[in-house]
Write an enzyme that holds these catalytic residues in place. Structure first.
Site, mmCIF file in Angstrom:
data_model
loop_
_atom_site.group_PDB
_atom_site.id
_atom_site.type_symbol
_atom_site.label_atom_id
_atom_site.label_comp_id
_atom_site.label_asym_id
_atom_site.label_seq_id
_atom_site.Cartn_x
_atom_site.Cartn_y
_atom_site.Cartn_z
ATOM 1 N N SER A 65 -10.245 10.834 -38.793
ATOM 2 C CA SER A 65 -9.630 10.361 -40.416
ATOM 3 C C SER A 65 -10.288 11.163 -41.741
ATOM 4 O O SER A 65 -9.541 11.594 -42.389
ATOM 5 C CB SER A 65 -10.087 8.664 -40.626
ATOM 6 O OG SER A 65 -11.191 8.500 -40.402
ATOM 7 N N LYS A 76 -2.419 6.510 -22.389
ATOM 8 C CA LYS A 76 -2.054 7.406 -23.283
ATOM 9 C C LYS A 76 -1.309 8.307 -22.796
ATOM 10 O O LYS A 76 -1.159 8.914 -21.592
ATOM 11 C CB LYS A 76 -3.346 8.361 -23.885
ATOM 12 C CG LYS A 76 -4.393 7.371 -24.461
ATOM 13 C CD LYS A 76 -5.859 8.142 -24.622
ATOM 14 C CE LYS A 76 -6.770 7.234 -25.476
ATOM 15 N NZ LYS A 76 -8.065 7.843 -25.458
ATOM 16 N N CYS A 100 -5.266 0.275 -35.956
ATOM 17 C CA CYS A 100 -6.461 1.274 -35.947
ATOM 18 C C CYS A 100 -7.011 1.563 -37.530
ATOM 19 O O CYS A 100 -6.060 1.976 -38.107
ATOM 20 C CB CYS A 100 -6.260 2.500 -35.090
ATOM 21 S SG CYS A 100 -7.656 3.775 -35.572
HETATM 22 N N1 LIG Z 1 -14.309 8.815 -36.181
HETATM 23 C C1 LIG Z 1 -12.745 8.939 -35.742
HETATM 24 C C2 LIG Z 1 -12.812 7.452 -34.923
HETATM 25 C C3 LIG Z 1 -11.343 7.290 -34.469
HETATM 26 C C4 LIG Z 1 -11.397 6.076 -33.236
HETATM 27 O O1 LIG Z 1 -12.382 5.961 -32.957
HETATM 28 N N2 LIG Z 1 -10.069 5.761 -32.978
HETATM 29 C C5 LIG Z 1 -9.698 4.756 -31.837
HETATM 30 C C6 LIG Z 1 -8.624 3.742 -32.221
HETATM 31 S S1 LIG Z 1 -9.195 2.480 -33.525
HETATM 32 C C7 LIG Z 1 -9.324 5.416 -30.696
HETATM 33 O O2 LIG Z 1 -8.492 6.297 -31.010
HETATM 34 N N3 LIG Z 1 -9.572 5.091 -29.627
HETATM 35 C C8 LIG Z 1 -9.304 5.489 -28.472
HETATM 36 C C9 LIG Z 1 -10.353 6.060 -27.648
HETATM 37 O O3 LIG Z 1 -11.375 6.167 -27.718
HETATM 38 O O4 LIG Z 1 -9.942 6.620 -26.379
HETATM 39 C C10 LIG Z 1 -11.999 9.022 -37.203
HETATM 40 O O5 LIG Z 1 -12.698 8.443 -37.896
HETATM 41 O O6 LIG Z 1 -10.776 9.290 -36.909
#
Ligand SMILES: N[C@@H](CCC(=O)N[C@@H](CS)C(=O)NCC(=O)O)C(=O)O
Length: 254
Positions: A81, A54, A27
């Site tokens: 993040s 998950k 990620c």
């Molecule tokens: N805006 C968030 C985006 C985080 C994100 O989209 N992470 C993805 C993995 S790269 C995730 O957790 N996806 C799982 C889901 O959406 O259920 C950040 O900057 O942390």
């Protein structure tokens, strides 16, 4: 630290008093926070999560079950993040990663914002390539050109100056993954070293920043993961336990 991604039914490892980052090895958003923790020499534990199955407890830390999430005190967490990284930079001020000048901080945010079109194009090219439109390729290159112009006008090794800073660590995980697109047959996304001479120098410099070097993966490794995810069966545990780092992919142990 294990690279194994925990999934539904797995127990939450016991909390040991350190900060704990919930992440997924591939990620880019989680990588942003890993890089900031590394750059600031903060001790932390990493817990990798299988995002397709998950574990129930991830929702105690991250309401939508997304990563990254940071457990800053037992059972208490923040997520996203950018939010995590600003928190870390302010809570642990010893090696500041944000610009001290408010205007420069705003300009750094604009760079990140202007890069979002390139990020979106990357996601489509990597995971949904049948939806790819010519304007997305254009957006991708507009993003790279904008970044190169910014490096030129700043005239510094990194966007943040002589050392990499928050804006560099925010963009890097995407640049790292962009390098895998030609390996996935997307040659129109190649970063041509002649057109992008300054950007290419910057990319090489970033690969050598210790915080990056200890976590970054080879384009081949990203390409392999992307292929598995695009097929609908992400191979979260494809790396062996010593696979962090370097521009070389490692073979899975037989
Ligand atoms: N805006 C968030 C985006 C985080 C994100 O989209 N992470 C993805 C993995 S790269 C995730 O957790 N996806 C799982 C889901 O959406 O259920 C950040 O900057 O942390």
């Amino acid at each position: 630290m294990s690279e194994k991604h925990l999934q539904a039914g797995d127990v939450l490892p016991p909390y040991n008093g350190k900060l704990r980052l919930f992440a997924m090895r591939f990620c880019p958003y989680a990588e942003r926070s890993v890089l900031v923790l590394n750059a600031k020499n903060i001790e932390y534990d990493l817990v990798f999560i299988n995002l397709d199955h998950k574990p129930e407890w991830i929702f105690n830390f991250s309401p939508k079950g997304t990563v990254p999430a940071l457990e800053y005190e037992e059972g208490k967490a923040i997520f996203d993040s950018n939010i995590i990284n600003v928190y870390l930079d302010e809570k642990y001020p010893e090696k500041p990663l944000q610009a001290s000048d408010p205007l420069r901080r705003a300009q750094d945010k604009i760079i990140v914002e202007n890069f979002s079109g390139a990020q979106a194009a990357f996601y489509t090219a990597a995971f949904n390539s049948q939806a790819l439109q010519p304007n997305m390729v254009e957006n991708f290159h507009k993003g790279l050109e904008g970044l190169q112009k910014e490096l030129e006008s700043r005239g510094t090794k990194f966007l943040s100056g002589d050392d990499a800073g928050l804006v560099d660590y925010t963009l890097w995980p995407f640049l790292e993954r962009f390098l895998s697109l030609p390996l996935l047959g997307k040659s129109e996304f190649a970063i041509d070293p002649t057109k992008y001479a300054l950007l290419s120098t910057y990319i090489e410099a970033m690969k050598n920043v210790p915080a990056v070097k200890s976590y970054c993966l080879a384009p081949e490794t990203h390409a392999k993961f992307t292929e598995s995810r695009a097929k609908g069966d992400p191979d979260y545990n494809m790396l062996d336990t010593s696979a962090v780092c370097c521009m070389r992919p490692r073979k899975k142990k037989e």
